[in-house]
Design a protein around this motif. Sequence first.
Motif, PDB file in Angstrom:
ATOM      1  N   UNK B   1       0.828  -1.201   0.000  1.00 56.78           N
ATOM      2  CA  UNK B   1       0.000   0.000   0.000  1.00 56.78           C
ATOM      3  C   UNK B   1       0.867   1.258   0.000  1.00 56.78           C
ATOM      4  N   UNK B   2       0.350   2.270  -0.631  1.00 63.02           N
ATOM      5  CA  UNK B   2       1.045   3.553  -0.752  1.00 63.02           C
ATOM      6  C   UNK B   2       1.470   4.091   0.611  1.00 63.02           C
ATOM      7  N   UNK B   3       2.745   4.413   0.748  1.00 67.45           N
ATOM      8  CA  UNK B   3       3.246   4.874   2.036  1.00 67.45           C
ATOM      9  C   UNK B   3       3.428   6.400   2.077  1.00 67.45           C
ATOM     10  N   UNK B   4       3.337   7.041   0.934  1.00 69.08           N
ATOM     11  CA  UNK B   4       3.491   8.493   0.906  1.00 69.08           C
ATOM     12  C   UNK B   4       2.258   9.133   1.532  1.00 69.08           C
ATOM     13  N   UNK B   5       2.473  10.259   2.185  1.00 68.62           N
ATOM     14  CA  UNK B   5       1.339  10.943   2.783  1.00 68.62           C
ATOM     15  C   UNK B   5       0.392  11.489   1.725  1.00 68.62           C
ATOM     16  N   UNK B   6      -0.845  11.683   2.121  1.00 65.88           N
ATOM     17  CA  UNK B   6      -1.852  12.253   1.222  1.00 65.88           C
ATOM     18  C   UNK B   6      -2.208  13.657   1.707  1.00 65.88           C
ATOM     19  N   UNK B   7      -2.325  14.558   0.760  1.00 69.59           N
ATOM     20  CA  UNK B   7      -2.751  15.915   1.080  1.00 69.59           C
ATOM     21  C   UNK B   7      -4.281  15.921   1.121  1.00 69.59           C
ATOM     22  N   UNK B   8      -4.830  16.315   2.254  1.00 72.99           N
ATOM     23  CA  UNK B   8      -6.277  16.259   2.446  1.00 72.99           C
ATOM     24  C   UNK B   8      -6.789  17.654   2.758  1.00 72.99           C
ATOM     25  N   UNK B   9      -7.770  18.100   2.001  1.00 70.56           N
ATOM     26  CA  UNK B   9      -8.399  19.379   2.318  1.00 70.56           C
ATOM     27  C   UNK B   9      -9.752  19.102   2.950  1.00 70.56           C
ATOM     28  N   UNK B 117      -3.622  15.141  -6.869  1.00 65.71           N
ATOM     29  CA  UNK B 117      -4.037  13.972  -6.079  1.00 65.71           C
ATOM     30  C   UNK B 117      -4.448  14.337  -4.650  1.00 65.71           C
ATOM     31  N   UNK B 118      -4.763  15.595  -4.453  1.00 66.37           N
ATOM     32  CA  UNK B 118      -5.335  16.028  -3.172  1.00 66.37           C
ATOM     33  C   UNK B 118      -6.722  15.407  -2.984  1.00 66.37           C
ATOM     34  N   UNK B 119      -6.995  15.000  -1.757  1.00 64.15           N
ATOM     35  CA  UNK B 119      -8.306  14.442  -1.424  1.00 64.15           C
ATOM     36  C   UNK B 119      -9.165  15.557  -0.831  1.00 64.15           C
ATOM     37  N   UNK B 120     -10.332  15.783  -1.394  1.00 63.78           N
ATOM     38  CA  UNK B 120     -11.185  16.880  -0.926  1.00 63.78           C
ATOM     39  C   UNK B 120     -12.399  16.349  -0.161  1.00 63.78           C
ATOM     40  N   UNK B 121     -12.496  16.739   1.094  1.00 68.13           N
ATOM     41  CA  UNK B 121     -13.639  16.324   1.922  1.00 68.13           C
ATOM     42  C   UNK B 121     -14.474  17.548   2.283  1.00 68.13           C
ATOM     43  N   UNK B 122     -15.767  17.390   2.203  1.00 69.39           N
ATOM     44  CA  UNK B 122     -16.671  18.470   2.595  1.00 69.39           C
ATOM     45  C   UNK B 122     -17.535  17.978   3.756  1.00 69.39           C
ATOM     46  N   UNK B 181     -11.286   6.753   8.339  1.00 66.55           N
ATOM     47  CA  UNK B 181     -11.265   5.580   7.462  1.00 66.55           C
ATOM     48  C   UNK B 181     -11.291   5.981   5.983  1.00 66.55           C
ATOM     49  N   UNK B 182     -11.922   7.094   5.666  1.00 68.92           N
ATOM     50  CA  UNK B 182     -11.884   7.580   4.277  1.00 68.92           C
ATOM     51  C   UNK B 182     -10.435   7.881   3.871  1.00 68.92           C
ATOM     52  N   UNK B 183      -9.719   8.571   4.739  1.00 69.25           N
ATOM     53  CA  UNK B 183      -8.330   8.943   4.420  1.00 69.25           C
ATOM     54  C   UNK B 183      -7.463   7.677   4.359  1.00 69.25           C
ATOM     55  N   UNK B 184      -7.679   6.784   5.307  1.00 65.57           N
ATOM     56  CA  UNK B 184      -6.894   5.537   5.351  1.00 65.57           C
ATOM     57  C   UNK B 184      -7.114   4.721   4.066  1.00 65.57           C
ATOM     58  N   UNK B 185      -8.388   4.567   3.685  1.00 59.43           N
ATOM     59  CA  UNK B 185      -8.684   3.779   2.486  1.00 59.43           C
ATOM     60  C   UNK B 185      -8.133   4.408   1.227  1.00 59.43           C
ATOM     61  N   UNK B 186      -8.029   5.731   1.254  1.00 58.62           N
ATOM     62  CA  UNK B 186      -7.534   6.427   0.068  1.00 58.62           C
ATOM     63  C   UNK B 186      -6.140   5.922  -0.328  1.00 58.62           C
ATOM     64  N   UNK B 187      -5.391   5.435   0.639  1.00 63.03           N
ATOM     65  CA  UNK B 187      -4.061   4.889   0.339  1.00 63.03           C
ATOM     66  C   UNK B 187      -4.143   3.642  -0.539  1.00 63.03           C
ATOM     67  N   UNK B 190      -6.131   2.639  -6.552  1.00 67.33           N
ATOM     68  CA  UNK B 190      -5.255   2.157  -7.616  1.00 67.33           C
ATOM     69  C   UNK B 190      -4.299   3.261  -8.075  1.00 67.33           C
ATOM     70  N   UNK B 191      -4.819   4.458  -8.279  1.00 69.50           N
ATOM     71  CA  UNK B 191      -4.003   5.558  -8.799  1.00 69.50           C
ATOM     72  C   UNK B 191      -2.842   5.916  -7.875  1.00 69.50           C
ATOM     73  N   UNK B 192      -2.915   5.517  -6.616  1.00 68.80           N
ATOM     74  CA  UNK B 192      -1.819   5.808  -5.680  1.00 68.80           C
ATOM     75  C   UNK B 192      -0.870   4.612  -5.533  1.00 68.80           C
ATOM     76  N   UNK B 193      -1.095   3.574  -6.307  1.00 66.90           N
ATOM     77  CA  UNK B 193      -0.312   2.352  -6.130  1.00 66.90           C
ATOM     78  C   UNK B 193       0.294   1.809  -7.417  1.00 66.90           C
ATOM     79  N   UNK B 194       0.533   2.702  -8.358  1.00 64.26           N
ATOM     80  CA  UNK B 194       1.098   2.253  -9.636  1.00 64.26           C
ATOM     81  C   UNK B 194       2.448   1.562  -9.462  1.00 64.26           C
TER      82      UNK B 194
END
Lengths: 211, 211
Positions: B1-9, B117-122, B181-187, B190-194
């Motif tokens: 699984x992708x180990x790089x951090x995700x930018x989340x807004x 690849x920023x994840x946007x949550x509202x 869990x949304x942020x965790x699953x985002x890892x 597929x697009x983050x695991x090429x």
Amino acid sequence: MDKKGILVVVSGFSGAGKGTIMKRLLEEYPENYALSISATTRAPRPGECHGKEYFFVSEETFEKMIQKDALIEYARYVSNYYGTPKEYVLEQLGQGRDVILEIEIQGALKVKEAYPDTLLLFVSPPNAGELKKRLVNRGTESKATIDSRLKRAFEEAQGVEQYDYFVINDELEECVQEVHSIIKNEHARVARNYALIENIRAELKGFAKGE
Amino acid sequence: MDKKGILVVVSGFSGAGKGTIMKRLLEEYPENYALSISATTRAPRPGECHGKEYFFVSEETFEKMIQKDALIEYARYVSNYYGTPKEYVLEQLGQGRDVILEIEIQGALKVKEAYPDTLLLFVSPPNAGELKKRLVNRGTESKATIDSRLKRAFEEAQGVEQYDYFVINDELEECVQEVHSIIKNEHARVARNYALIENIRAELKGFAKGE
């Protein structure tokens, strides 16, 4: 949050543990999920039951289903048909259950084309060495079968980019919970909540007008 | 699984409880998350600390940051600048932490443009009535302020379609776990695991050749 069921396709390398994951998912969350059962024209193997592993139908019946557009997707392998009956799937989705189809990659992409909001999950062991080990450890397959499965796995890995999630099955119970939470969270996707968002907007507009 | 951090807004209606959710998230999972701190040219209010609520900088310093491309996004409201310093965010992402920015919708879309690849949550209350009720129940705001916040909320609701998830904050602790869990699953996207997928493919290719 979106209450309509989501159509979920689970694919993955043979030996990745898809079947076990889905069995556990249905045992733990029987209210949330329904498993789609495929129709096939191949003969039942010892122990297989009609309506459990497959719906076993005649070639004539299957071709009628094709004509009546009663299948979400179908394919012919060797001399047998395999397909996903539509009625049960749509009925379960309407009742708010997430319906899981276990099909391979070509079928998955056909489903996605017909139902663009299908969620596509691909299950993989943590690495290919582990996949080989699991196939070998079963002890039931010949070297030729294992080799052909590994070759097939390589071919299957070609379409993975079109999936949504790549789920690693390292520790089974963790993986089951991950799949469950991915599907659960999918209900909160903006694209699945337009109606709710529109409602909130309309209400806010009312307030802004001083209603 | 992708180990790089995700930018989340994380954005949301004022009164939706964003701040509380993020505070709880950092308390519960301090190893997983880093909270980005904005820079601003406005003066600190009583109780606000430099490096906690904001980095309080001079107009000159802020404009130098703009020139040096040291901000992920910035905007001017009334007569003050507000922006997201880049260095800290990239450093935390590199260390595998998911970095959360709490900004409004215009800023969020600028971040997404710069980092696709920023994840946007509202975040939203279950309905607009609930939003109004929460604003009224605070008891600290005048009717005019409440009205202007509701009007602002309506305006903000216009960009929601460009977000990834619409998270309902009905029960706080449930909402915190959902966001986590949304942020965790985002890892597992597929697009983050090429890179991982490529590795497995290369290994499988080796096996298929009988290596």
